[in-house]
Design an enzyme around this catalytic site. Structure first.
Site, PDB file in Angstrom:
ATOM      1  N   THR A 342      25.153 -19.252  31.024  1.00 12.79           N
ATOM      2  CA  THR A 342      24.699 -19.528  32.388  1.00 12.79           C
ATOM      3  C   THR A 342      25.896 -19.517  33.326  1.00 12.79           C
ATOM      4  O   THR A 342      26.971 -19.996  32.979  1.00 12.79           O
ATOM      5  CB  THR A 342      23.967 -20.891  32.464  1.00 12.79           C
ATOM      6  N   HIS A 395      25.630 -31.792  18.549  1.00 10.43           N
ATOM      7  CA  HIS A 395      26.594 -32.375  17.624  1.00 10.43           C
ATOM      8  C   HIS A 395      25.998 -32.641  16.240  1.00 10.43           C
ATOM      9  O   HIS A 395      26.718 -32.964  15.283  1.00 10.43           O
ATOM     10  CB  HIS A 395      27.131 -33.700  18.200  1.00 10.43           C
TER      11      HIS A 395
END
Length: 424
Positions: A342, A395
């Protein structure tokens, strides 16, 4: 009688919203011609007629939610002469229909030796709106023109593109239309003005998915900065020949796409997703490019980016961006991406933390290029075109070491773009 049903939209989409009826009751419909436009969570889809006929009945109004397989209209045989049909849509208000009852005209015709009485109704029901060609409706939507305010000289009252264009040239009428089309702000309990705007289905979907990602993923963001001098110099040297050979400009996005693919090959867990208690590593590289569309952010996908050269990637991005701006993206353009890029820099963003595009586990954020003083060595400072980049990642399966190393690979390849020539 031919039934028009909501078609299969996509594996994960079971319903849509009626955005616009492109045909009105009484209109002749050719085989394959679009009757209605449906808004789904991702794209707008035009529903065509399987057979030719006359639209006799609309079973859902604009703004209604409809399910896959649901009958939303019926076609009858014959030819439409612009005459409104007596059948009324389910969304019409009974009181309004009674107040504005259509005038009837009786005619007689001979059919198989018998006298047949026909009834023609010359006033459309209030819930159906004015009769207009699909092209006229499209132009009216683009210009923000209320079709009910458009005058036409057509003998059957059908509004065409010329009528809409002519209406737009009338300042007074346009002003009046704009005022009528804009909902008047409602006073709040405190007495201050407020305006309530209903969220579109796509905006609701975007909102729900962004919240879902933040609630289900262990999202973390790491940052770095890139000296864009080498890429900018390369673009300047090669731009003219690149345009001549590819008929498209050489932008920054193709460099970042190629660099991302190379980095993903080194750090495969960033090109993966979680399914239950399993990690699915993708061995292909379909890169999503976030694009701002009229109804919200969409992420069309550049397929097999690892097999394409710079020119092919730039053409794909330009083509997909044009489709997004014109609301022409198909579901196949938006599904199956493995990693997303993006670019908030096109809007002036200096730094941000992009949100994951689930079920993907990583997204790269580009930002504005700014001249900043950079220490070249212990004694020298120079102004360099610098860009902050951000990598948000899940994560749960991507460790900090992998994320930081991935972003460092991106930095190294953009600062020395010749490296991209040697990436498999």
């Amino acid at each position: 009688m031919i039934e028009i049903k909501v078609p299969e939209l996509a594996e994960s989409i079971t319903e849509g919203t009626v955005a616009t009826w492109l045909k009105q009751p009484g209109d002749q419909v050719e085989k394959g011609e679009a009757i209605v436009e449906l808004e789904t969570d991702k794209v707008n889809i035009e529903v065509p007629a399987d057979e030719a006929g006359v639209l006799e009945e609309q079973l859902a109004g604009e703004g209604n939610t409809v399910q896959v397989g649901e009958v939303i209209a019926r076609l009858g045989s014959g030819s439409g002469g612009g005459t409104a049909v007596a059948t009324k849509t389910k969304t019409e208000n009974a009181a309004e229909t009674k107040a504005e009852a259509p005038t009837e005209k009786k005619t007689e015709s001979v059919e198989e030796g018998k006298k047949v009485e026909k009834r023609e109704e010359h006033v459309a029901s209030p819930g159906k709106g004015p009769i207009a060609t699909p092209a006229a409706r499209k132009l009216a939507r683009e210009k923000g023109i209320d079709l009910s305010a458009v005058q036409t000289n057509d003998p059957i009252g059908r509004i065409n593109v010329h009528d809409v264009s002519k209406h737009e040239d009338k300042p007074a009428v346009k002003e009046q239309k704009t005022a009528a089309a804009t909902p008047a702000p409602q006073p709040a309990a405190s007495g201050k003005e407020e305006e309530r705007i209903k969220m579109t289905r796509r905006r609701q979907t975007i909102a729900n998915r962004l919240v879902e990602v933040q609630q289900t993923a262990a999202m973390l963001t790491t940052f770095n900065e890139i000296d864009m001098s080498a890429v900018m110099a390369l673009r300047k040297r090669r731009q003219e020949k690149f345009v001549k050979d590819n008929d498209v400009k050489l932008g920054f996005m193709s460099f970042f796409t190629k660099a991302a693919v190379a980095a993903l090959k080194r750090m495969p867990y960033l090109n993966a997703e979680i399914q239950g208690n399993e990690i699915v590593l993708k061995k292909y590289y379909d890169i999503g490019i976030a694009v701002s569309a009229p109804d919200g952010l969409v992420v069309p996908v550049v397929r097999e980016a690892d097999r394409k050269n710079f020119g092919e990637i730039e053409k794909d991005i330009l083509h997909l961006a044009d489709k997004a701006r014109n609301n022409k993206l198909g579901l196949s353009d938006l599904t199956g991406g493995t990693f997303t890029i993006t670019n908030g820099g096109v809007f002036g963003s200096l730094l941000s933390t992009p949100i994951l595009n689930g079920p993907q586990v990583a997204i790269l954020g580009m930002h504005s290029i700014q001249l900043r003083p950079v220490a070249i060595d212990a004694d020298t400072m120079e102004n360099r075109p610098m860009m902050y980049v951000a990598l948000s990642y899940d994560h749960r399966i991507v460790d900090g070491r992998e994320a930081v190393t991935f972003l460092k690979h991106i930095k190294d390849m953009i600062e020395d773009p010749e490296q991209l020539l040697f990436e498999a």
